[in-house]
Design a protein around this motif. Structure first.
Motif, short mmCIF file in Angstrom:
data_model
loop_
_atom_site.label_atom_id
_atom_site.label_comp_id
_atom_site.label_asym_id
_atom_site.label_seq_id
_atom_site.Cartn_x
_atom_site.Cartn_y
_atom_site.Cartn_z
N ASN A 91 0.76 -0.96 -0.09
CA ASN A 91 0.00 0.11 0.01
C ASN A 91 0.83 1.26 -0.17
O ASN A 91 1.25 1.89 0.90
CB ASN A 91 -0.78 0.15 1.22
N SER B 282 -0.68 2.74 -10.20
CA SER B 282 -1.86 1.80 -10.12
C SER B 282 -1.80 1.59 -8.38
O SER B 282 -2.86 1.34 -8.11
CB SER B 282 -1.62 0.56 -10.94
N SER B 283 -0.74 1.34 -8.02
CA SER B 283 -0.66 1.20 -6.70
C SER B 283 -1.12 2.30 -5.86
O SER B 283 -1.97 2.09 -4.88
CB SER B 283 0.96 1.12 -6.07
N VAL C 24 -5.08 1.67 -5.85
CA VAL C 24 -5.41 0.95 -5.10
C VAL C 24 -5.53 1.36 -3.50
O VAL C 24 -6.52 1.05 -2.83
CB VAL C 24 -4.57 -0.41 -5.16
N VAL D 8 -8.48 3.51 -3.11
CA VAL D 8 -9.61 2.82 -3.02
C VAL D 8 -9.67 2.29 -1.53
O VAL D 8 -10.60 2.32 -0.72
CB VAL D 8 -9.73 1.67 -3.93
N GLU D 9 -8.54 1.92 -0.94
CA GLU D 9 -8.73 1.13 0.37
C GLU D 9 -8.98 2.45 1.48
O GLU D 9 -9.78 2.36 2.22
CB GLU D 9 -7.10 0.84 0.82
#
Lengths: 745, 745
Positions: free
Chosen positions: A569, A575-576, A579, A582-583
């Motif tokens: 994370n 892209s990381s 993500v 989103v978290e």
């Protein structure tokens, strides 16, 4: 040329475009070019490319990271495309109007700033300095400001207007947390409790404030309470009151404020858009009208020519139908009001379904009409045919869950695939293919796509299985997803589920707008996050050679972040970052992710995370929820709009229609009905007009465009003739029209 | 007797009661007794006592646990009270009506079941058997079914009617999770990944289903994804799609369904309640009406007598005002429609504010009117006076945050307290006390309460500080909370915040209903939980002599439950259960709490937790949120109701009113205005009627009862005269009325 102009107006109104253009011949030509997909299509490509550059620029995944000249070249290319689009727009817009539009100014300023930033960056990196590429965070502005993304801009205006009210509640909310923090500080601070991790509990006011803010997101729910609760049961009351007030009451109030403002502003926007459409149509009417008695009217001939030019894809028969709907009295002329309604008619998807015979009926009538063939078709029509295949799907679900290695299951897969292919073939044999594949039959498409893909994938796997095992695994995964997706079809058999699923499919296109909205915020926050936190936390895949402990940063030694294996994370590439964002949107555990970033930078990192929570979770996600709420409530309560009913009535009147209840149903029912009509064409033929072989139905997917959906939400409240106040400056998209004689008719 | 009956009807309509009673003299007497607080007041005590028994029964906190005979005796007492209430009801209800009402049947059955359970329990425990006291879970039924808790019953009916639709979505939602679980099982199961805790990852279908269900509640958000994500970035897509579909889309759909049904059913309920009110009023009209020309009417004399009997607390002047509002034409008679409207008029709180002089003005006019006194009052009126005290509050906040041990801060506390007392005294000197303390002036009450309590607490602390240090600490805590609460007053100074705060205060009473609703579910689940899990997990305070490791249960050795010190989250007594259920409502970490209970029992414990989540979080909390949404949206958009405007207009017409804008404002403005009116009574006196010393204002707290709020929501859609269809059996509260001549008038 008059028709050209009128057709441009009609097509503007149809697609709710609102680009002011000059009426000179050359300008209309430029304008029509501007609205054609050959020019705006590439724009989307460039917009996507521009955003996608962040995948290639540092920081990026090592395999994607590109040299500076590549990204700079691509970015310059995009800027050139944007500039030329702007120049194109300037070609047919009046200069004063062009410079008054904040969109254009914004695009221009962004282009200039980006160029400046690029030059500085190149110059400084060549001299060996490190500098932040700040203009990358501005890229979403292009997406927002190019006319094609009207919905997105509307959402942004919506947010901007909701802000003042939400800020009021936000301040009150923070004040409430501050008060509670003060109480907690004084109540618990002096008791020297320790947390589960052995740290001092509630000793610092600002930490308490932060902990209680996190509690609002419920992320640290029982943990933050446990030390106090373990010390005395009564302290639970403090936290329960806090949760009721801040988590439930205030969060609901945020939703209420957003929902209320969403509806209010949306209503305004839609009203303005409807008025603007009507004005545009009135302009078209002003061009084509002829004197008729005391008033003005448009003749059938001009009308047909106009619609033919504005919507070249429409068939003669459909145009005639629309004319018949418009010209209710059969006078051969229509007045302004009926003319203006054309835009609504164009937005209703009318499907032309010629009362076709099955191709086999024409090729081999004897065989197709034989007793065996008829019996077969009867079987396929029977509901037990559907029940049987529902059973097959359920059985298949069991087999999918089973062990793949077993040979029996592998062979069963072939059996199931064969059965599905057989089902589709039988249906194609029974139902007329063009009707079967008509655009509104979602489930038929879904079915065929899945089965064909599965068939292809299975064949490919079998042919390459031994040659390249890794590729084969990936295709197997894909195949598996296809197989499982097929189980979804069972939903179609239940009426109660179908409503929910159909609503989901209906609101799909609009949801894309909101996805775009969220993407814009994500992108900006991702760029920001990459500049702030890149490389601070690194992830090493299990068993990689250069693996370092503690996410590559000794500062994380012993931290929860490292212990819970959150190293991936991070903000090291786009892209990381997405993500991770989103978290953070899902909110849970963000107070465990955050300390990792605080550890590698400083406590200021909290600002980034809290800002993200306030903007994305409290504001944007609530707008998304408000939209879904509204859409579902509408779907549950809305009757068909008036215009739609008018056209339906006309279709029925002309004997061209398909019974109402079938239209509402799913494709299967429709197909059944078509079949029935096919079998008894002689009985009905007498009452049908000359073109009786053409049938119309109104598409099941009632909301073709988002605008139509929105318009339908509020159309009942709009007087059908009113074109809105002419001094309406509120909506920057609506350009006040000059008061000409035409408009006063 | 006719007046007695009519008065009973009017009071029924006013409080939206709907108890069918016989019209015999004795029955009316019983009925009036039944509705008087001396009979229903004790009922609430018994209802509360009955519920509170769970604090005394095993399992309970050791210091509260009582011998069996005590709780049994108390419970018998409650049952006797409930039975006698039922007998009382039967006294004045027709037998057939009484036995048709599901409420009565339900109460009777519950009483019988409870008695049976009690007898069995006593018998078996005396024989040494252990048996579950299952009837305890039925206790909330009494709360629901006693007529006094009408709102609660309405909410329950609402839930019952929402159930079918929500079940449809729920099944689809579970199906969606099942499909995703199957995919996850096949995708990740064969990869043999391990979780952060080193356990196998996604190996068992039912565990995957459970994990993904938990993911919908966001509780295990990044953790459940991390093993897959660490193995390949692409797997994040699976989880993101899952979260979008199930967490955002489906949860929003649940809210939409609940909200939509909530509004729909509420509308029905309110309509029925309004119709029933009108019918009751029509009955009263039928009793009192006299022939007048062609129609029927009620004379002023009967009307005044009726209202006097129905609302004994109302003053003569107020009754006269209401009559004047009703009898718009000054004919001395009112027709049926105006008569029926009386119930709305009674529900508007009209405050009688005699144009009073300040008491000091009467006692010592010389001193009070002196230049110094006037100057002083002028100062208090000035807005800088308020700003000054806002500043003092802010300063006080700083001092509160400071170190208590320091002497300076302790002395400063005295100073602040003195200042606050001075402020109140000055205000009382300036403003007329009865106006200052009128019921609608929330902030004045709040202020005075807090300051007086703080004063008392400070004095007590100082007097006992040395004698009993523990009591002194508790009072100090209390004092501290009072001090911090005082900071809230700063909110009053900002208009934007005031709207939010006022809405919160307005919806307060209705929120109590929903709190009751949640309590009913909590109670049942708590009893259930205590029977299932009591004593399995125990909490030992730090440093207690008989402390055992692992929450007193070796099965919890090494569990996360024990490591995170969750031992106090158990079902060993009612209050602990409630706190735990609150934690489960907040949802976060419930998947960490649950394994503790699974460890000490078996995997079936999941059923209890998932059931709780589905019922309380998805259904009940969404209804609560729907209510808050609706209330705030109404508050932001609603204009004053028609009836209210009528009475206001009348008040203004009669010259008895206070300007509209002040009514909308807060108490301070009102007081200012009163003062202004006091200072120039002579100018206005000429234009006022004879009783000019009485002034009216419509209370700021517009929604006195929940019913009024709900009625206002939908009243615009109800035709003012329509009494509803008479064959309306839908609402069990509404008893179909006989078609008599009176009703047909």
């Amino acid at each position: 040329q008059a028709f050209q102009l009128a057709a441009a107006y009609v097509s503007d109104a149809q697609f709710a475009r609102n680009i002011p253009f000059q009426t000179a011949r050359r300008c209309i030509w430029y304008y029509r070019l501007y609205t054609r997909w050959v020019t705006w299509g590439p724009m989307y490509v460039f917009l996507a490319l521009n955003l996608a550059l962040a995948f290639l620029e540092t920081p990026a995944k090592p395999q994607l990271e590109s040299p500076l000249w590549v990204t700079m070249l691509l970015e310059s290319l995009c800027l050139v495309a944007f500039s030329s689009r702007l120049v194109h727009l300037a070609k047919f817009t009046e200069r004063s109007v062009f410079w008054k539009d904040p969109k254009n100014i914004c695009v221009l300023v962004t282009i200039i700033l980006t160029v400046i930033d690029m030059v500085i960056y190149v110059a400084l990196t060549h001299s060996g300095y490190y500098i932040v590429r700040w203009s990358r965070a501005l890229r979403p502005l292009f997406v927002i400001n190019f006319s094609e993304s009207r919905q997105l801009r509307r959402s942004f205006r919506n947010i901007r207007r909701t802000l003042p009210e939400i800020l009021g509640v936000l301040v009150l909310f923070l004040f409430s947390i501050a008060i509670f923090s003060l109480m907690a500080f004084k109540l618990f601070g002096k008791r020297h409790l320790i947390t589960g991790e052995g740290k001092p509990y509630f000793q610092n006011y600002f930490n308490i404030f932060f902990e209680l803010y996190v509690l609002v997101t419920t992320s640290n729910s029982p943990d933050v309470m446990m030390p106090a609760y373990n010390s005395s049961s009564w302290y639970a009351i403090f936290f329960i009151i806090y949760i009721v007030v801040n988590t439930y009451l205030f969060m609901s109030i945020f939703l209420a404020v957003v929902y209320n403002n969403y509806r209010k502003h949306l209503k305004n926007e839609v009203r303005n858009s409807v008025f603007s459409k009507r004005r545009t149509m009135a302009k078209a009417f002003g061009i084509l009208r002829e004197r008729l008695g005391e008033g003005w009217a448009v003749s059938q001939q001009s009308w047909m020519q106009l619609v033919g030019m504005a919507v070249p894809s429409m068939s003669q028969a459909q145009r005639l139908l629309l004319w018949q709907v418009s010209d209710e009295e059969h006078t051969g002329h229509i007045g302004k009001q009926a003319f203006v309604r054309l835009t609504d008619l164009l937005n209703i998807e009318v499907i032309e379904t010629r009362g076709r015979q099955h191709p086999l009926q024409s090729c081999a009538p004897r065989v197709y009409s034989s007793a065996a063939s008829q019996a077969l078709r009867h079987v396929v029509h029977h509901r037990f045919f559907r029940y049987f295949f529902d059973g097959v799907i359920l059985l298949n679900a069991g087999f999918i869950a089973g062990d793949e290695a077993s040979l029996a299951i592998r062979q069963a897969e072939w059996l199931f695939l064969g059965l599905y292919v057989l089902e589709i073939l039988l249906k194609l044999y029974t139902y007329e293919p063009q009707t079967f594949f008509s655009r509104s039959n979602f489930w038929n498409w879904f079915d065929v796509m899945i089965v064909i893909s599965a068939l292809l994938a299975t064949i490919i796997v079998h042919s390459i299985q031994d040659a390249r095992p890794t590729t084969s695994t990936q295709i197997l995964d894909f195949l598996l997803i296809l197989r499982v997706l097929r189980l979804l079809r069972i939903v179609e058999s239940f009426e109660r589920f179908r409503v929910v699923i159909h609503t989901m499919i209906n609101i799909g296109p609009t949801m894309v707008t909101y996805a775009g909205l969220i993407m814009v915020f994500y992108y900006t926050f991702a760029i920001l996050g990459m500049e702030l936190f890149q490389g601070k936390i690194r992830f090493f895949p299990a068993g990689s050679a250069d693996a370092q402990p503690f996410c590559g940063n000794p500062l994380l030694n012993g931290s929860k972040f490292y212990n819970e294996k959150y190293c991936k994370n991070n903000f090291n590439d786009l892209s990381s970052s997405f993500v991770l964002l989103v978290e953070l949107t899902v909110v849970n555990q963000w107070h465990d992710i955050l300390p990792g970033f605080v550890a590698v930078t400083n406590v200021g990192a909290r600002v980034y995370f809290i800002l993200f929570h306030m903007i994305v979770v409290i504001l944007v996600i609530n707008i998304f929820i408000a939209f879904i709420l509204e859409a579902f409530i509408l779907e549950y309560t809305l009757d068909k709009g008036e215009t739609e009913s008018a056209i339906e009535k006309k279709i029925q009147e002309l004997g061209l229609g398909i019974a109402e209840e079938d239209v509402a149903g799913n494709g299967m029912v429709l197909v059944d009905n078509m079949e029935t009509q096919d079998q008894e064409p002689r009985d009905a033929e007498a009452s049908k007009p000359a073109d009786s072989r053409i049938m119309f139905k109104i598409s099941d997917r009632r909301y073709r465009t988002v605008d139509t959906l929105l318009q339908r939400m509020f159309e009942e409240e709009l007087a059908p003739e009113y074109e809105g106040p002419y001094d309406d400056h509120e909506d920057i998209d609506v350009r006040p029209q000059q008061l000409t004689l035409d408009n006063l008719v």
